[in-house]
Each structure stands twice: as structure tokens, then as C-alpha cells.
Design an enzyme around this catalytic site. Sequence first.
Site, PDB file in Angstrom:
ATOM      1  N   HIS A 137       0.610  -1.818  -0.278  1.00 25.70           N
ATOM      2  CA  HIS A 137       0.111  -0.113   0.334  1.00 25.70           C
ATOM      3  C   HIS A 137       0.767   1.223   0.139  1.00 25.70           C
ATOM      4  O   HIS A 137       0.590   2.310   0.181  1.00 25.70           O
ATOM      5  CB  HIS A 137      -0.903   0.085   1.008  1.00 25.70           C
ATOM      6  CG  HIS A 137      -2.051  -0.523   1.285  1.00 25.70           C
ATOM      7  ND1 HIS A 137      -3.227  -0.884  -0.231  1.00 25.70           N
ATOM      8  CD2 HIS A 137      -2.503  -1.605   1.758  1.00 25.70           C
ATOM      9  CE1 HIS A 137      -4.239  -1.299   0.209  1.00 25.70           C
ATOM     10  NE2 HIS A 137      -3.773  -2.029   1.998  1.00 25.70           N
ATOM     11  N   ARG A 196      -8.324   3.807  -6.555  1.00 22.54           N
ATOM     12  CA  ARG A 196     -10.357   4.110  -6.086  1.00 22.54           C
ATOM     13  C   ARG A 196     -10.395   5.326  -5.974  1.00 22.54           C
ATOM     14  O   ARG A 196      -9.128   6.460  -5.446  1.00 22.54           O
ATOM     15  CB  ARG A 196     -10.060   3.115  -5.388  1.00 22.54           C
ATOM     16  CG  ARG A 196     -11.296   2.976  -4.802  1.00 22.54           C
ATOM     17  CD  ARG A 196     -12.226   2.148  -3.754  1.00 22.54           C
ATOM     18  NE  ARG A 196     -13.711   1.377  -4.101  1.00 22.54           N
ATOM     19  CZ  ARG A 196     -13.743   0.709  -3.003  1.00 22.54           C
ATOM     20  NH1 ARG A 196     -13.397   0.303  -2.341  1.00 22.54           N
ATOM     21  NH2 ARG A 196     -15.521  -0.051  -2.824  1.00 22.54           N
ATOM     22  N   TYR A 219     -10.348   0.922 -10.309  1.00 20.60           N
ATOM     23  CA  TYR A 219     -11.109   0.080  -9.404  1.00 20.60           C
ATOM     24  C   TYR A 219     -12.560   0.338  -9.357  1.00 20.60           C
ATOM     25  O   TYR A 219     -12.918  -0.960  -9.608  1.00 20.60           O
ATOM     26  CB  TYR A 219     -11.162   0.499  -7.495  1.00 20.60           C
ATOM     27  CG  TYR A 219     -12.239  -0.364  -6.382  1.00 20.60           C
ATOM     28  CD1 TYR A 219     -11.367  -1.782  -6.618  1.00 20.60           C
ATOM     29  CD2 TYR A 219     -13.316  -0.048  -6.822  1.00 20.60           C
ATOM     30  CE1 TYR A 219     -12.254  -1.862  -5.786  1.00 20.60           C
ATOM     31  CE2 TYR A 219     -14.552  -1.665  -5.861  1.00 20.60           C
ATOM     32  CZ  TYR A 219     -13.517  -1.729  -5.644  1.00 20.60           C
ATOM     33  OH  TYR A 219     -14.534  -3.013  -4.523  1.00 20.60           O
ATOM     34  N   PHE A 255     -17.208 -10.772  -6.425  1.00 18.84           N
ATOM     35  CA  PHE A 255     -17.072 -10.290  -4.707  1.00 18.84           C
ATOM     36  C   PHE A 255     -17.526 -11.389  -4.405  1.00 18.84           C
ATOM     37  O   PHE A 255     -16.818 -12.177  -3.287  1.00 18.84           O
ATOM     38  CB  PHE A 255     -17.622  -8.973  -4.970  1.00 18.84           C
ATOM     39  CG  PHE A 255     -17.643  -8.307  -3.212  1.00 18.84           C
ATOM     40  CD1 PHE A 255     -16.763  -7.886  -2.718  1.00 18.84           C
ATOM     41  CD2 PHE A 255     -18.990  -8.646  -2.592  1.00 18.84           C
ATOM     42  CE1 PHE A 255     -16.790  -7.083  -1.533  1.00 18.84           C
ATOM     43  CE2 PHE A 255     -18.854  -8.333  -1.308  1.00 18.84           C
ATOM     44  CZ  PHE A 255     -17.850  -7.608  -0.543  1.00 18.84           C
ATOM     45  N   MET A 290     -15.097 -14.459  -3.489  1.00 15.20           N
ATOM     46  CA  MET A 290     -13.764 -14.043  -3.297  1.00 15.20           C
ATOM     47  C   MET A 290     -14.193 -13.738  -1.406  1.00 15.20           C
ATOM     48  O   MET A 290     -13.790 -14.511  -0.313  1.00 15.20           O
ATOM     49  CB  MET A 290     -13.207 -12.903  -3.053  1.00 15.20           C
ATOM     50  CG  MET A 290     -12.788 -12.553  -5.003  1.00 15.20           C
ATOM     51  SD  MET A 290     -11.722 -10.808  -5.214  1.00 15.20           S
ATOM     52  CE  MET A 290     -10.426 -11.239  -4.009  1.00 15.20           C
ATOM     53  N   ARG A 344     -16.142  -6.553   2.787  1.00 18.37           N
ATOM     54  CA  ARG A 344     -17.856  -5.553   3.668  1.00 18.37           C
ATOM     55  C   ARG A 344     -18.977  -5.316   1.972  1.00 18.37           C
ATOM     56  O   ARG A 344     -20.452  -6.133   2.079  1.00 18.37           O
ATOM     57  CB  ARG A 344     -17.418  -4.737   3.985  1.00 18.37           C
ATOM     58  CG  ARG A 344     -18.436  -4.038   4.997  1.00 18.37           C
ATOM     59  CD  ARG A 344     -18.764  -2.712   5.564  1.00 18.37           C
ATOM     60  NE  ARG A 344     -17.632  -1.944   4.145  1.00 18.37           N
ATOM     61  CZ  ARG A 344     -18.711  -1.321   3.661  1.00 18.37           C
ATOM     62  NH1 ARG A 344     -20.007  -0.771   3.607  1.00 18.37           N
ATOM     63  NH2 ARG A 344     -18.180   0.044   2.430  1.00 18.37           N
TER      64      ARG A 344
END
Length: 235
Positions: free
Chosen positions: A43, A65, A129, A165, A168, A193
Amino acid sequence: MNDIDFEKASKINIEHRFPYFEYPMPGLDVIAETPSPRLIKSHLPFSILPNQMDKKKPKTIYVARNPKDTIVSYYWFGIKFLNVVPFNGSFEDYCRLFVTDQVAYGPWWKHVTEAWKRKDDENMLFLFYEDLQTDARKCVKQIAEFLGKSFTEEQIDLVVQHCNFDSMKKNRSVNYEWMKDDGIANKDEAFLRSGKVGDWRNHLSEDIVKQLDEIVATKLPADMREYIRDSLPEK
């Protein structure tokens, strides 16, 4: 890079298959002993990464993003999901820290700008993203080509399905559920989330939205601003 061997990938969690450069586990010693070609993630902004990045020019994929969704995702991961760093403030307090460049890995605008300036480098693939959401298949093909991999259309479809999503979220090799077993993460929260673009509308105050808009308008390179989208395009 695993030649679409999902069974092999499922046996080792992603922290060991694709370790973080700056994390203590599994650590730099393990990374140093890993045979080439290695997969390493980080990161960190380019200005903090080792100088060898400029000398050896490893293939680098950077994902940016929009800041509004970033701030929400970052809070839920770093504060709500992880139990590592105590934070006694409110969500609004965290947002104020973000917009005043006081959170880890920040400032956001400087981080993405450093990468954007390298977007045309031969060893660089810059992705958004939001594009991964709107056209995952196109992005998977871009990544494969960038890494020198050749796959059939059917294989590309398999990767897209495997990396969506919902898949995963159920995949224990990537969903970080093991952190809960180790006491590092909150058992009542999920690492994966939402994953949605535009979810910030359910969380951010008007004041924070205004400040983020100001950051985009004044601190990003002019040719980058049009790509910082805060919602999916209308279909």
C-alpha cells in the site's frame, strides 16, 4: 500467474502467495527467499518504496479508487474489522483525519498522483477500481497481456468468475477470515464488506464530500481528474 490453478491457490492463503512488502508476516526474509517471478503487494506510495523500483523496473500494477469510497472502505477495514490500532473517535472524526492527510498511507491525492505520473512507463499498468467493476473481463485481459500470459476466452471467463466479489467473499484463502481466528480481526465484521462503487452516499456527510471534491479539483493532475469517478456510469 498460477496458470489458473484455482485448486493450488486455495491451499495457501493470499498473505503467503502474495505477501505484503511492509507487513511483518510473512516478512522480508521470506520474500527474499521466494523464487522469481515473485508476487509482492504494497500500500506504500512510490516515494517510500525501495530505489530498486526505478533501477530494476519490475512489472507493477497500481489500482486507484475514488476517494469517497476509499475513505469508507478504509475505515471499515482499518477501524471496524482490524483490532490492531485502537481508535476512539467517530466515523466523522476519521473522515476529518483522512481529508487533512493524517491517516496511514496518506495523503490519498499524493499517493495516486505519484503513480499517475508513471502510468506511461513500460513496466507500469495503471487501473481504476471502478473499471474493475464496470468491465472486469477487459481488465483481466489487460492484466494477462501485461504479465505476458496468453489465455483462451473460456479461461478468461473462469478468472472473472473466480475473482468476483461473491466468490472472493466465500473463498477462505482470500477473505481474511483467518485473522478472526488469530484474534487480529473483529468476529462481527467482514473484510469483504460491500465492494460497491458509490456506497459512500450511504455514509459521508455533505461537509466531507465537499472537502473531497475540493481535493480532487485542486490537488490532482488535470488529466487525471476526469478518471476519478464517484459512481458507476449510467447504463
